[in-house]
Design a protein around this motif. Structure first.
Motif, PDB file in Angstrom:
ATOM      1  N   GLY A  83      52.502 -11.919  43.105  1.00 15.91           N
ATOM      2  CA  GLY A  83      51.815 -12.572  44.273  1.00 15.91           C
ATOM      3  C   GLY A  83      50.982 -13.754  43.919  1.00 15.91           C
ATOM      4  O   GLY A  83      50.456 -14.347  44.714  1.00 15.91           O
ATOM      5  N   VAL A  84      50.038 -13.509  42.683  1.00 17.67           N
ATOM      6  CA  VAL A  84      49.131 -14.740  42.560  1.00 17.67           C
ATOM      7  C   VAL A  84      49.584 -15.560  41.390  1.00 17.67           C
ATOM      8  O   VAL A  84      49.720 -16.564  41.320  1.00 17.67           O
ATOM      9  N   PHE A  85      50.123 -14.926  40.336  1.00 19.96           N
ATOM     10  CA  PHE A  85      50.690 -15.801  39.237  1.00 19.96           C
ATOM     11  C   PHE A  85      52.067 -16.312  39.105  1.00 19.96           C
ATOM     12  O   PHE A  85      52.688 -16.997  38.224  1.00 19.96           O
ATOM     13  N   GLY A  86      52.838 -16.035  40.279  1.00 20.62           N
ATOM     14  CA  GLY A  86      54.228 -16.521  40.455  1.00 20.62           C
ATOM     15  C   GLY A  86      55.144 -15.919  39.379  1.00 20.62           C
ATOM     16  O   GLY A  86      55.005 -14.866  38.784  1.00 20.62           O
ATOM     17  N   PRO A  87      56.285 -16.771  39.234  1.00 14.37           N
ATOM     18  CA  PRO A  87      57.525 -16.283  38.441  1.00 14.37           C
ATOM     19  C   PRO A  87      56.966 -15.876  37.025  1.00 14.37           C
ATOM     20  O   PRO A  87      56.571 -16.980  36.298  1.00 14.37           O
ATOM     21  N   LEU A  88      57.379 -14.927  36.450  1.00 12.51           N
ATOM     22  CA  LEU A  88      57.030 -14.712  35.075  1.00 12.51           C
ATOM     23  C   LEU A  88      58.390 -13.886  34.400  1.00 12.51           C
ATOM     24  O   LEU A  88      59.115 -13.316  35.158  1.00 12.51           O
TER      25      LEU A  88
ATOM     26  N   ILE B 207      50.897  -7.657  42.368  1.00 12.45           N
ATOM     27  CA  ILE B 207      49.794  -8.780  42.749  1.00 12.45           C
ATOM     28  C   ILE B 207      48.799  -8.311  41.546  1.00 12.45           C
ATOM     29  O   ILE B 207      47.960  -7.511  41.617  1.00 12.45           O
ATOM     30  N   HIS B 208      48.558  -9.480  41.066  1.00 13.13           N
ATOM     31  CA  HIS B 208      47.368  -9.420  39.904  1.00 13.13           C
ATOM     32  C   HIS B 208      46.079 -10.539  40.205  1.00 13.13           C
ATOM     33  O   HIS B 208      46.509 -11.425  40.507  1.00 13.13           O
ATOM     34  N   LEU B 209      45.027  -9.617  40.132  1.00 17.15           N
ATOM     35  CA  LEU B 209      43.793 -10.468  40.323  1.00 17.15           C
ATOM     36  C   LEU B 209      43.126 -10.851  39.132  1.00 17.15           C
ATOM     37  O   LEU B 209      43.142 -10.382  38.226  1.00 17.15           O
ATOM     38  N   PRO B 210      42.221 -12.112  39.335  1.00 14.50           N
ATOM     39  CA  PRO B 210      41.590 -12.916  38.261  1.00 14.50           C
ATOM     40  C   PRO B 210      40.462 -11.811  37.810  1.00 14.50           C
ATOM     41  O   PRO B 210      40.176 -11.114  38.679  1.00 14.50           O
ATOM     42  N   LEU B 211      40.176 -11.741  36.458  1.00 16.02           N
ATOM     43  CA  LEU B 211      39.285 -10.969  36.105  1.00 16.02           C
ATOM     44  C   LEU B 211      37.778 -11.476  36.401  1.00 16.02           C
ATOM     45  O   LEU B 211      37.473 -12.872  36.165  1.00 16.02           O
ATOM     46  N   ALA B 212      36.750 -10.488  36.488  1.00 13.77           N
ATOM     47  CA  ALA B 212      35.424 -11.119  36.539  1.00 13.77           C
ATOM     48  C   ALA B 212      34.720 -10.821  34.936  1.00 13.77           C
ATOM     49  O   ALA B 212      35.092  -9.928  34.337  1.00 13.77           O
ATOM     50  N   LEU B 213      34.360 -11.901  34.593  1.00 11.28           N
ATOM     51  CA  LEU B 213      33.893 -12.073  33.086  1.00 11.28           C
ATOM     52  C   LEU B 213      32.349 -11.788  33.016  1.00 11.28           C
ATOM     53  O   LEU B 213      31.539 -12.213  34.041  1.00 11.28           O
ATOM     54  N   SER B 214      31.953 -11.413  32.045  1.00 13.19           N
ATOM     55  CA  SER B 214      30.267 -11.241  31.802  1.00 13.19           C
ATOM     56  C   SER B 214      29.920 -12.767  31.330  1.00 13.19           C
ATOM     57  O   SER B 214      30.621 -13.644  31.050  1.00 13.19           O
ATOM     58  N   ALA B 215      28.428 -13.057  31.385  1.00 15.51           N
ATOM     59  CA  ALA B 215      28.055 -14.131  30.853  1.00 15.51           C
ATOM     60  C   ALA B 215      28.462 -14.377  29.615  1.00 15.51           C
ATOM     61  O   ALA B 215      28.592 -15.575  29.026  1.00 15.51           O
ATOM     62  N   GLU B 216      28.733 -13.506  28.635  1.00 14.50           N
ATOM     63  CA  GLU B 216      29.535 -13.582  27.322  1.00 14.50           C
ATOM     64  C   GLU B 216      30.883 -14.163  27.275  1.00 14.50           C
ATOM     65  O   GLU B 216      31.457 -14.269  26.269  1.00 14.50           O
ATOM     66  N   GLY B 217      31.547 -14.039  28.593  1.00 13.70           N
ATOM     67  CA  GLY B 217      32.995 -14.447  28.505  1.00 13.70           C
ATOM     68  C   GLY B 217      33.724 -13.164  28.337  1.00 13.70           C
ATOM     69  O   GLY B 217      35.126 -13.599  28.274  1.00 13.70           O
ATOM     70  N   GLU B 218      33.373 -12.192  28.339  1.00 15.14           N
ATOM     71  CA  GLU B 218      34.399 -11.067  28.191  1.00 15.14           C
ATOM     72  C   GLU B 218      34.494 -10.237  29.535  1.00 15.14           C
ATOM     73  O   GLU B 218      33.833 -10.408  30.427  1.00 15.14           O
ATOM     74  N   LYS B 219      35.657  -9.514  29.457  1.00 19.28           N
ATOM     75  CA  LYS B 219      35.984  -8.784  30.997  1.00 19.28           C
ATOM     76  C   LYS B 219      34.854  -8.107  31.095  1.00 19.28           C
ATOM     77  O   LYS B 219      34.593  -7.027  30.316  1.00 19.28           O
ATOM     78  N   ILE B 220      34.593  -7.794  32.414  1.00 21.25           N
ATOM     79  CA  ILE B 220      33.303  -7.053  32.632  1.00 21.25           C
ATOM     80  C   ILE B 220      33.802  -5.677  32.810  1.00 21.25           C
ATOM     81  O   ILE B 220      34.952  -5.482  33.374  1.00 21.25           O
ATOM     82  N   SER B 221      33.246  -4.750  32.013  1.00 21.14           N
ATOM     83  CA  SER B 221      33.709  -3.274  31.961  1.00 21.14           C
ATOM     84  C   SER B 221      32.450  -2.480  32.236  1.00 21.14           C
ATOM     85  O   SER B 221      31.328  -2.827  32.488  1.00 21.14           O
ATOM     86  N   LYS B 222      32.655  -1.077  32.369  1.00 23.41           N
ATOM     87  CA  LYS B 222      31.434  -0.154  32.489  1.00 23.41           C
ATOM     88  C   LYS B 222      30.269  -0.554  31.627  1.00 23.41           C
ATOM     89  O   LYS B 222      29.249  -0.063  32.096  1.00 23.41           O
TER      90      LYS B 222
END
Ligand code: GLU
Length: 308
Positions: free
Chosen positions: A159-164, A230-245
């Motif tokens: 739904g966001v990234f189209g045909p794959l 439907i895949h959503l963009p990831l929130a990144l930390s200031a260091e550019g990695e995926k935000i995690s717990k």
């Protein structure tokens, strides 16, 4: 193999499926709010599943904390919570069904052996080189159970990234359904759970996009329908990695601000005047106006993180 085209006439059944390995963070909240608004927008149901299958990673009390946080943010789910840890018999039955079709084989390889024979690691680790595909060498015992994958392409329209499309044989290899530690793998559990709950719409983070062809192939093998993805963009930390717990739990006390930030991150033009309003009020706006076409593809650092 093509995942089903979007049928706007079907009332969606969406879900949020957190792993209780820690408290909710901004990244997981994106999936919660996105899946909630899109399910409710279509007049549908929104289910909650605790993915507590990977018992060594489960943190005691985290599931409870997640549920309390969702409630504090007015993200109310429908029906009973599904706990993966209580469904192992069902996963075993589905593994047996695949085995009856000759699709499963026992594998004696250690991770180290696979790495050594397949040095060109893909995005998700090394492609399984097929060592045990045609039987185990004498004297070896199976450690894990794997699914044979075809060399054809698995196609989907996200739904966001189209045909794959992805060739599982080239890009993943025969993948694990039951791990060496006896636990059922995420890929099998998620497919069985979504099908049993009648989920028609899977909304989650982009990090799981590369798992989706595996899940679509499993649905084909088990004769399950394909949900819409439907895949959503990831929130990144200031260091550019995926935000995690690791980056901390969400501050429920600022619930309205948080939901506002999440909707803005997802490209939704939620009015400035709603900023800081009660979470339920902002969600009501989200349910009414959420527009998939506005969701950006790019993962990035959320403003709330920059401002804090
Ligand atoms: N439990 C997974 C996670 O927390 C999500 C799985 C899914 O949505 O399919 O990342």
């Amino acid at each position: 193999m093509v995942s089903s085209p979007f049928d706007e006439t079907v009332v969606p059944i969406g879900r949020f499926a957190p792993s209780p390995t820690g408290a909710l963070h901004f990244g997981s909240l994106l999936a919660a709010v996105g899946s909630y608004c899109l399910a409710r927008h279509g007049g549908g149901r929104w289910l909650l599943r605790m993915e507590d299958l990977d018992t060594p990673r489960v943190v005691s009390g985290a599931a409870d904390e997640i549920m309390r946080t969702l409630e504090a943010l007015s993200l109310f789910w429908d029906g009973e919570v599904v706990w993966q840890s209580r469904r192992t018999e069902r996963y075993a039955a589905m593994l047996a069904r695949l085995d009856e079709q000759g699709l499963v084989f026992g594998c004696a390889c250690s991770r180290k052996e696979i790495l050594a024979s397949a040095p060109h690691a893909g995005e998700e680790g090394p492609v399984y080189p097929g060592t045990c595909r045609s039987g185990l060498a004498p004297g070896l015992r199976p450690r894990a159970w794997r699914l044979r994958v075809p060399s054809s392409q698995v196609c989907l329209t996200d739904g966001v990234f189209g045909p794959l499309s992805q060739c599982l044989a080239d890009e993943v290899g025969d993948f694990v359904l039951r791990r060496a530690d006896g636990l059922f793998a995420y890929q099998l559990a998620v497919v069985v759970d979504d099908a049993d709950a009648g989920v028609t719409q899977v909304v989650r983070g982009q990090d799981l996009l590369s798992s989706t062809p595996r899940q679509i192939y499993l649905q084909d093998c088990l004769n399950f329908p394909h949900p819409r993805y439907i895949h959503l963009p990831l929130a990144l930390s200031a260091e550019g990695e995926k935000i995690s717990k690791r980056h901390g739990a969400v501050a429920v006390g600022r619930g309205g601000e948080l939901i506002w930030q999440v909707l803005r991150f997802l490209g939704q033009p939620v009015p400035q005047s709603l900023r800081g309003a009660p979470p339920g009020e902002i969600l009501a706006w989200g349910i009414r106006f959420f527009d998939l076409a506005m969701v950006p593809k790019a993962s990035r650092v959320p403003n709330s993180l920059i401002e804090d």
